[in-house]
Enzyme design. Sequence first.
Site, mmCIF file in Angstrom:
data_model
loop_
_atom_site.group_PDB
_atom_site.id
_atom_site.type_symbol
_atom_site.label_atom_id
_atom_site.label_comp_id
_atom_site.label_asym_id
_atom_site.label_seq_id
_atom_site.Cartn_x
_atom_site.Cartn_y
_atom_site.Cartn_z
ATOM 1 N N ALA A 128 0.833 -1.209 0.000
ATOM 2 C CA ALA A 128 0.000 0.000 0.000
ATOM 3 C C ALA A 128 0.869 1.261 0.000
ATOM 4 O O ALA A 128 0.558 2.249 -0.666
ATOM 5 C CB ALA A 128 -0.939 0.000 1.210
ATOM 6 N N TYR A 129 1.959 1.203 0.744
ATOM 7 C CA TYR A 129 2.906 2.325 0.801
ATOM 8 C C TYR A 129 3.510 2.591 -0.574
ATOM 9 O O TYR A 129 3.563 3.739 -1.034
ATOM 10 C CB TYR A 129 3.991 1.990 1.819
ATOM 11 C CG TYR A 129 5.107 2.985 1.928
ATOM 12 C CD1 TYR A 129 4.932 4.202 2.566
ATOM 13 C CD2 TYR A 129 6.378 2.683 1.417
ATOM 14 C CE1 TYR A 129 5.969 5.111 2.690
ATOM 15 C CE2 TYR A 129 7.423 3.577 1.544
ATOM 16 C CZ TYR A 129 7.213 4.792 2.172
ATOM 17 O OH TYR A 129 8.250 5.684 2.281
ATOM 18 N N TYR A 130 3.925 1.532 -1.256
ATOM 19 C CA TYR A 130 4.517 1.707 -2.582
ATOM 20 C C TYR A 130 3.493 2.146 -3.615
ATOM 21 O O TYR A 130 3.809 2.939 -4.508
ATOM 22 C CB TYR A 130 5.224 0.413 -3.017
ATOM 23 C CG TYR A 130 6.640 0.339 -2.511
ATOM 24 C CD1 TYR A 130 7.677 0.958 -3.200
ATOM 25 C CD2 TYR A 130 6.945 -0.310 -1.320
ATOM 26 C CE1 TYR A 130 8.975 0.919 -2.736
ATOM 27 C CE2 TYR A 130 8.240 -0.354 -0.837
ATOM 28 C CZ TYR A 130 9.250 0.266 -1.557
ATOM 29 O OH TYR A 130 10.531 0.243 -1.084
ATOM 30 N N LYS A 133 3.120 5.899 -3.059
ATOM 31 C CA LYS A 133 4.268 6.647 -3.557
ATOM 32 C C LYS A 133 4.313 6.645 -5.080
ATOM 33 O O LYS A 133 4.586 7.676 -5.712
ATOM 34 C CB LYS A 133 5.571 6.066 -2.988
ATOM 35 C CG LYS A 133 5.707 6.191 -1.476
ATOM 36 C CD LYS A 133 5.699 7.651 -1.036
ATOM 37 C CE LYS A 133 5.983 7.790 0.441
ATOM 38 N NZ LYS A 133 5.887 9.198 0.904
#
Length: 214
Positions: A128-130, A133
């Site tokens: 989810a973080y990637y 970003k």
Amino acid sequence: MKVAVIGANGKIGTHVVEQLQQEQKHDVVAIVRKQEQLDAWQQKDVQARLVDLEDPVGNIAKAMADIDAIIFTAGSGADTGSDKTLLVDLDGAVKAMAAASAAGTQRFVLVSALQAHRRESWNEDLKAYYVAKHFADNELMRSDLDWTIVRPGGLTDESGSNKVQLAKDLSSGTIPRKDVASILVRCLDTPKTIGKHFDALEGNTEVDKAVAEV
């Protein structure tokens, strides 16, 4: 320039504000979400403003009315869920871009993540973080802003060596948050970084030289 640091209470953001304040080349404004954070910066003689990235774009734009450049270091943090990651790291970043355009703030420097531009390199445990970003980066690259995207590797709290390696494609590695902040600050004064995106790891080249050679 008057530089707004969005996410000034975070670990990278704190270093950015402190470095800008120490250098005194630019006026720095710490952008934070909580009153106690604002009070703490003001006690250090740093201008500070309250901005919630979950607010409407118009509210964010009002806080950017006299700002010349934005360094976006905000993040939801490791202790939050995927929903907050998308709301802050993705939607918050995109709102800040829209607010910058609305306010006439042209320069925008964004902190991303190592290899965020390559799906095949993403850490499955941080997907989810990637995703956040990756798509925030893409939105910035599609904007009419004078953008720079810095993609640091694994972040550490070491004191920093002021020596890094910067390139479009770097393998896994780490970098002190203090050195990431130095890269972001140097990008402000290096016009050739406009329209550039690159990975950042600890290395053997002084930050000033590394940024100049991007």
